[in-house]
Design a protein around this motif. Structure first.
Motif, PDB file in Angstrom:
ATOM      1  N   HIS A  11     -12.110   5.636   4.165  1.00 45.10           N
ATOM      2  CA  HIS A  11     -11.349   4.488   4.692  1.00 45.10           C
ATOM      3  C   HIS A  11     -12.576   3.587   3.694  1.00 45.10           C
ATOM      4  CE1 HIS A  11     -10.308   0.751   6.050  1.00 45.10           C
ATOM      5  NE2 HIS A  11     -10.820  -0.044   6.197  1.00 45.10           N
ATOM      6  N   PRO A  12     -12.395   2.238   2.420  1.00 41.43           N
ATOM      7  CA  PRO A  12     -12.985   1.771   1.580  1.00 41.43           C
ATOM      8  C   PRO A  12     -13.473   0.583   2.706  1.00 41.43           C
ATOM      9  CG  PRO A  12     -10.318   1.285   1.136  1.00 41.43           C
ATOM     10  CD  PRO A  12     -10.366   2.716   2.272  1.00 41.43           C
ATOM     11  N   PHE A  13     -14.256   0.477   3.490  1.00 36.34           N
ATOM     12  CA  PHE A  13     -14.615  -0.844   4.374  1.00 36.34           C
ATOM     13  C   PHE A  13     -14.779  -1.188   3.355  1.00 36.34           C
ATOM     14  CE2 PHE A  13     -15.806   2.467   7.046  1.00 36.34           C
ATOM     15  CZ  PHE A  13     -15.465   2.092   7.927  1.00 36.34           C
ATOM     16  N   LEU A  14     -14.497  -2.969   3.598  1.00 36.97           N
ATOM     17  CA  LEU A  14     -15.054  -4.353   2.694  1.00 36.97           C
ATOM     18  C   LEU A  14     -14.610  -4.437   1.135  1.00 36.97           C
ATOM     19  CD1 LEU A  14     -18.634  -4.833   4.313  1.00 36.97           C
ATOM     20  CD2 LEU A  14     -16.520  -6.150   5.291  1.00 36.97           C
ATOM     21  N   LYS A  15     -13.304  -3.482   0.886  1.00 36.56           N
ATOM     22  CA  LYS A  15     -12.843  -3.634  -0.212  1.00 36.56           C
ATOM     23  C   LYS A  15     -12.311  -4.942  -0.755  1.00 36.56           C
ATOM     24  CE  LYS A  15      -8.518  -2.064  -1.171  1.00 36.56           C
ATOM     25  NZ  LYS A  15      -7.399  -0.707  -1.382  1.00 36.56           N
ATOM     26  N   GLY A  16     -11.772  -5.563  -0.128  1.00 35.64           N
ATOM     27  CA  GLY A  16     -11.519  -6.776  -0.878  1.00 35.64           C
ATOM     28  C   GLY A  16     -12.674  -7.872  -1.278  1.00 35.64           C
ATOM     29  N   LEU A  17     -13.998  -7.554  -0.591  1.00 37.06           N
ATOM     30  CA  LEU A  17     -15.229  -8.009  -0.685  1.00 37.06           C
ATOM     31  C   LEU A  17     -15.515  -7.769  -2.345  1.00 37.06           C
ATOM     32  CD1 LEU A  17     -16.644  -8.849   2.803  1.00 37.06           C
ATOM     33  CD2 LEU A  17     -14.999 -10.586   1.592  1.00 37.06           C
ATOM     34  N   TYR A  18     -16.141  -6.471  -2.124  1.00 41.35           N
ATOM     35  CA  TYR A  18     -16.594  -5.707  -3.227  1.00 41.35           C
ATOM     36  C   TYR A  18     -16.028  -6.110  -4.806  1.00 41.35           C
ATOM     37  CZ  TYR A  18     -19.418  -2.880  -0.975  1.00 41.35           C
ATOM     38  OH  TYR A  18     -20.526  -1.864  -0.069  1.00 41.35           O
ATOM     39  N   ARG A  19     -14.011  -6.940  -4.173  1.00 34.67           N
ATOM     40  CA  ARG A  19     -13.043  -6.750  -5.363  1.00 34.67           C
ATOM     41  C   ARG A  19     -13.635  -8.362  -6.438  1.00 34.67           C
ATOM     42  NH1 ARG A  19      -7.186  -4.744  -4.030  1.00 34.67           N
ATOM     43  NH2 ARG A  19      -7.924  -5.962  -2.220  1.00 34.67           N
ATOM     44  N   ASP A  20     -14.314  -9.378  -5.054  1.00 34.31           N
ATOM     45  CA  ASP A  20     -14.313 -10.381  -6.243  1.00 34.31           C
ATOM     46  C   ASP A  20     -16.001 -10.751  -5.790  1.00 34.31           C
ATOM     47  OD1 ASP A  20     -14.792 -13.282  -5.694  1.00 34.31           O
ATOM     48  OD2 ASP A  20     -13.196 -13.646  -4.088  1.00 34.31           O
ATOM     49  N   ASP A  21     -16.222 -11.343  -7.135  1.00 39.40           N
ATOM     50  CA  ASP A  21     -17.883 -11.436  -7.608  1.00 39.40           C
ATOM     51  C   ASP A  21     -18.391 -12.554  -6.376  1.00 39.40           C
ATOM     52  OD1 ASP A  21     -16.883 -10.013  -9.403  1.00 39.40           O
ATOM     53  OD2 ASP A  21     -17.153 -11.389 -10.665  1.00 39.40           O
ATOM     54  N   TYR A  22     -17.331 -13.420  -6.363  1.00 41.35           N
ATOM     55  CA  TYR A  22     -18.250 -14.076  -4.734  1.00 41.35           C
ATOM     56  C   TYR A  22     -19.464 -13.763  -4.393  1.00 41.35           C
ATOM     57  CZ  TYR A  22     -18.600 -18.055  -1.917  1.00 41.35           C
ATOM     58  OH  TYR A  22     -19.726 -18.822  -0.319  1.00 41.35           O
ATOM     59  N   TYR A  23     -18.964 -12.049  -3.341  1.00 38.89           N
ATOM     60  CA  TYR A  23     -19.569 -11.886  -2.655  1.00 38.89           C
ATOM     61  C   TYR A  23     -20.531 -10.692  -3.265  1.00 38.89           C
ATOM     62  CZ  TYR A  23     -15.724 -13.603   0.292  1.00 38.89           C
ATOM     63  OH  TYR A  23     -14.592 -14.816   1.045  1.00 38.89           O
ATOM     64  N   PRO A  24     -21.397 -10.886  -2.942  1.00 35.38           N
ATOM     65  CA  PRO A  24     -22.700  -9.763  -4.421  1.00 35.38           C
ATOM     66  C   PRO A  24     -22.718  -8.809  -3.365  1.00 35.38           C
ATOM     67  CG  PRO A  24     -23.646 -11.466  -2.968  1.00 35.38           C
ATOM     68  CD  PRO A  24     -22.293 -12.183  -2.506  1.00 35.38           C
ATOM     69  N   ASP A  25     -22.805  -7.133  -4.207  1.00 38.20           N
ATOM     70  CA  ASP A  25     -22.582  -6.646  -4.140  1.00 38.20           C
ATOM     71  C   ASP A  25     -23.654  -5.254  -3.498  1.00 38.20           C
ATOM     72  OD1 ASP A  25     -20.051  -5.592  -4.976  1.00 38.20           O
ATOM     73  OD2 ASP A  25     -20.908  -4.722  -6.571  1.00 38.20           O
ATOM     74  N   HIS A  26     -24.800  -6.002  -3.094  1.00 39.43           N
ATOM     75  CA  HIS A  26     -25.894  -5.929  -2.620  1.00 39.43           C
ATOM     76  C   HIS A  26     -25.822  -5.809  -1.025  1.00 39.43           C
ATOM     77  CE1 HIS A  26     -27.236  -9.538  -3.020  1.00 39.43           C
ATOM     78  NE2 HIS A  26     -28.475 -10.035  -2.335  1.00 39.43           N
ATOM     79  N   VAL A  27     -24.911  -7.194  -1.291  1.00 38.50           N
ATOM     80  CA  VAL A  27     -25.332  -8.082   0.764  1.00 38.50           C
ATOM     81  C   VAL A  27     -24.608  -7.192   1.330  1.00 38.50           C
ATOM     82  CG1 VAL A  27     -24.870 -10.202   2.026  1.00 38.50           C
ATOM     83  CG2 VAL A  27     -26.578 -10.014  -0.294  1.00 38.50           C
ATOM     84  N   VAL A  28     -22.781  -6.777   0.594  1.00 36.94           N
ATOM     85  CA  VAL A  28     -21.470  -6.503   0.878  1.00 36.94           C
ATOM     86  C   VAL A  28     -22.035  -5.061   1.342  1.00 36.94           C
ATOM     87  CG1 VAL A  28     -19.319  -5.408   0.452  1.00 36.94           C
ATOM     88  CG2 VAL A  28     -20.095  -8.157  -0.224  1.00 36.94           C
ATOM     89  N   ASP A  29     -22.568  -4.125   1.091  1.00 34.93           N
ATOM     90  CA  ASP A  29     -23.559  -3.154   1.174  1.00 34.93           C
ATOM     91  C   ASP A  29     -23.873  -2.771   2.339  1.00 34.93           C
ATOM     92  OD1 ASP A  29     -23.039  -2.368  -1.509  1.00 34.93           O
ATOM     93  OD2 ASP A  29     -24.608  -2.138  -2.384  1.00 34.93           O
ATOM     94  N   ARG A  30     -24.227  -3.742   2.449  1.00 38.28           N
ATOM     95  CA  ARG A  30     -25.809  -4.113   3.826  1.00 38.28           C
ATOM     96  C   ARG A  30     -24.076  -4.292   5.182  1.00 38.28           C
ATOM     97  NH1 ARG A  30     -29.619  -8.814   4.371  1.00 38.28           N
ATOM     98  NH2 ARG A  30     -29.759  -7.490   6.602  1.00 38.28           N
ATOM     99  N   GLY A  31     -23.690  -5.526   5.021  1.00 30.35           N
ATOM    100  CA  GLY A  31     -22.252  -4.904   5.465  1.00 30.35           C
ATOM    101  C   GLY A  31     -21.829  -3.421   6.150  1.00 30.35           C
TER     102      GLY A  31
END
Length: 113
Positions: A11-31
């Motif tokens: 499963h690609p967790f938080l896929k939509g957040l990774y695709r949107d530059d508004y959400y920084p990857d390093h924070v999404v990684d923590r999620g």
């Protein structure tokens, strides 16, 4: 202990957040890490019923509450799109572990985002 559920590992967790530059990857990684730890806990503790599952998911939700500050420091926020994406992944986790009757609002009842 690595996650053994094949649905979860694929499963690609938080896929939509990774695709949107508004959400920084390093924070999404923590999620994503929070969600994977939740899966590890479910596999280790094997909750017997929804109440036990909700205790685990709500503890993970509390971790997302703490993550809100990291989003804000990165000029981002857990807003509508993020809330929906996170909630959908909590629901996916419940389904992947056989809790078809899980209520998504109960899964994340302790959220403050």
């Amino acid at each position: 202990m690595p996650v053994g559920n094949q649905q979860v590992t694929a499963h690609p967790f938080l896929k939509g957040l990774y695709r949107d530059d508004y959400y920084p990857d390093h924070v999404v990684d923590r999620g994503k890490e929070i969600l994977l730890r939740l899966c590890e806990r479910i596999e280790t503790e094997r909750p017997a019923d929804l109440s036990a599952l909700y205790a685990l998911t709500q503890a993970a939700t509390d971790e997302f509450n703490d993550l809100q500050a990291d989003f804000e420091e990165a000029d981002s926020d857990i807003e509508t799109v993020a809330r929906e994406e996170i909630a959908e992944d909590f629901w996916f986790v419940a389904q992947a572990y056989g809790f078809a009757d899980a209520d998504v609002e109960e899964l994340i009842a302790t959220r403050d985002w």
